[in-house]
Design an enzyme around this catalytic site. Sequence first.
Site, short mmCIF file in Angstrom:
data_model
loop_
_atom_site.label_atom_id
_atom_site.label_comp_id
_atom_site.label_asym_id
_atom_site.label_seq_id
_atom_site.Cartn_x
_atom_site.Cartn_y
_atom_site.Cartn_z
N HIS A 16 60.60 8.70 7.39
CA HIS A 16 59.31 8.92 6.72
C HIS A 16 59.43 10.01 5.65
CE1 HIS A 16 57.71 6.79 10.28
NE2 HIS A 16 58.53 7.58 10.94
N SER B 91 66.50 14.76 -22.65
CA SER B 91 65.21 14.39 -23.23
C SER B 91 65.22 14.71 -24.71
CB SER B 91 64.12 15.18 -22.52
OG SER B 91 62.98 15.30 -23.34
N LYS C 245 66.48 19.10 -19.84
CA LYS C 245 66.52 17.96 -18.93
C LYS C 245 67.92 17.37 -18.72
CE LYS C 245 63.40 16.25 -17.21
NZ LYS C 245 62.32 15.41 -17.67
N GLU D 186 68.22 5.37 -12.32
CA GLU D 186 66.85 4.88 -12.53
C GLU D 186 66.88 3.44 -13.03
OE1 GLU D 186 64.08 7.49 -14.67
OE2 GLU D 186 65.36 9.15 -14.07
#
Length: 470
Positions: free
Chosen positions: A167, A288, A294, A301
């Site tokens: 969880h 970025s 970043k 992804e």
Amino acid sequence: MAKQKSGSTNSPPKSWEKRLNGTPNRLMVDFVESLNIDKRLYKYDIAGSIAHAQMLTKRKMLTKSEFSKIKRGLLKIEREIADGRFKFDATYEDIHMAIEAALVKKIGSTAKKLHTGRSRNDQVATDLRLWLRDAADVLKSKIDVLQKALVTQAAKYTNDVMPAYTHLQRAQPIVVASYLLSFVEQLERDFIRLGNCQCLADISPLGAGAIAGSTLPLDRKFTAKELGFSDIAYNSIDAVGDRDFCAEFIFDCALIAVHLSRLAEDLIIFNSNEFGFVRIADSFCTSSSMMPQKRNADAVELIRGKTGRVFGALMAMLTVLKGLPTGYNRDLQEDKTHIFTAADTTSQCLDMAAAVVAHTTFDTKRIAAGIDAGFLDATSLAEYLVGKGIPFREAHGIVGRLVAQCEKQNQKLSDLNLTAFQKYSPAIKKDVYRFLGASNVAAKYVTEGAAGPKQATLQIAYWKKQLSKR
Ligand code: ARG
């Protein structure tokens, strides 16, 4: 597009053109063609044609010299396509017609005998099964590379403890190696599934013709053997309409994509500042255009994102098949878009996953620094009490109360002294401390397949041996 009267075409002659009046409408030509997609089947189409021609020769429907001419012509066309010298003309509809037309141009009318006893319906079903056999082999070898990358990484982290989550809440301590090996297991099932898919696809539809077979004495077992199939399809109607193997192949890809997307999701979370469990190498990150600090995990992804394409292909394939009348229907031409999308995407993602895994390090210091948070040793303490003769449900309650107490006082279980422990249960003795702390707990796992260092070491040895056999 060249100007044409009332949308008709100056397209080259088709094998079936005598049946229809006038030239086909341009819109129609563009709509039905699949050459742009199915041209990648050329090798299999040519192999199927050579086997078919050889069989026609054996059965005296071609002479030996006609066969040699056909074979030589087909092999020349194969080389032209491989070298990029072949002119694909989409007005030929598909790869089968394009190759046949090229053969007629090359060797003349002998080429017109090649399609004896054959239809594009059994031809394309044969091509697809041959393609699938190779495509599944490619995916299997890429799975193998990823498994090896995971095992190599696992071997570096057999004693480094990290939290396992259920969880997404801290659950129990595990070693990093076990975490990585959990993906080797998933991928092994994917590997086996692709092999199973290859087994079911391993029958030859060639000789089923358009739907009913042929009045000509074709030797189906001969062509099956020539093409390396282990048997023939025993019902000509099913042979031309069956695309189960396509749906199954895409499903196998979809499940690989599921597994890769879960690995990707873990790495995205682990790579975040909040977790900081892993560092994906700069060469597999992007930055970025606006925020200079970043380091984005775009590779993983996109692995997660590309899952959508594969699921889409599966749904599309199943939808093409649903409710089709028995036999071949042109709808089936759509199968190729979906199997190719699934194969290409899965193949790309497997490559990327293997590269990312190989270029990721676990920040074991940072993981260790936070390992005491979240009471990872609570279950172990309950099991300790079971060892002292306390029924598990009672033990669970005792530890539950201890944890609640510690939480209030901002302590961990191992911070409590014996007197504090004994207030909750007199069964707790001095030896309790050996059951507390994440590393102690992981080292105490005794069940087969548990996530401790002993089991991880055994599993690594198993996988090293197993994977070296392939
Ligand atoms: N291009 C077709 C396909 O991929 C080949 C079979 C066409 N057969 C036919 N009778 N129109 O399915």
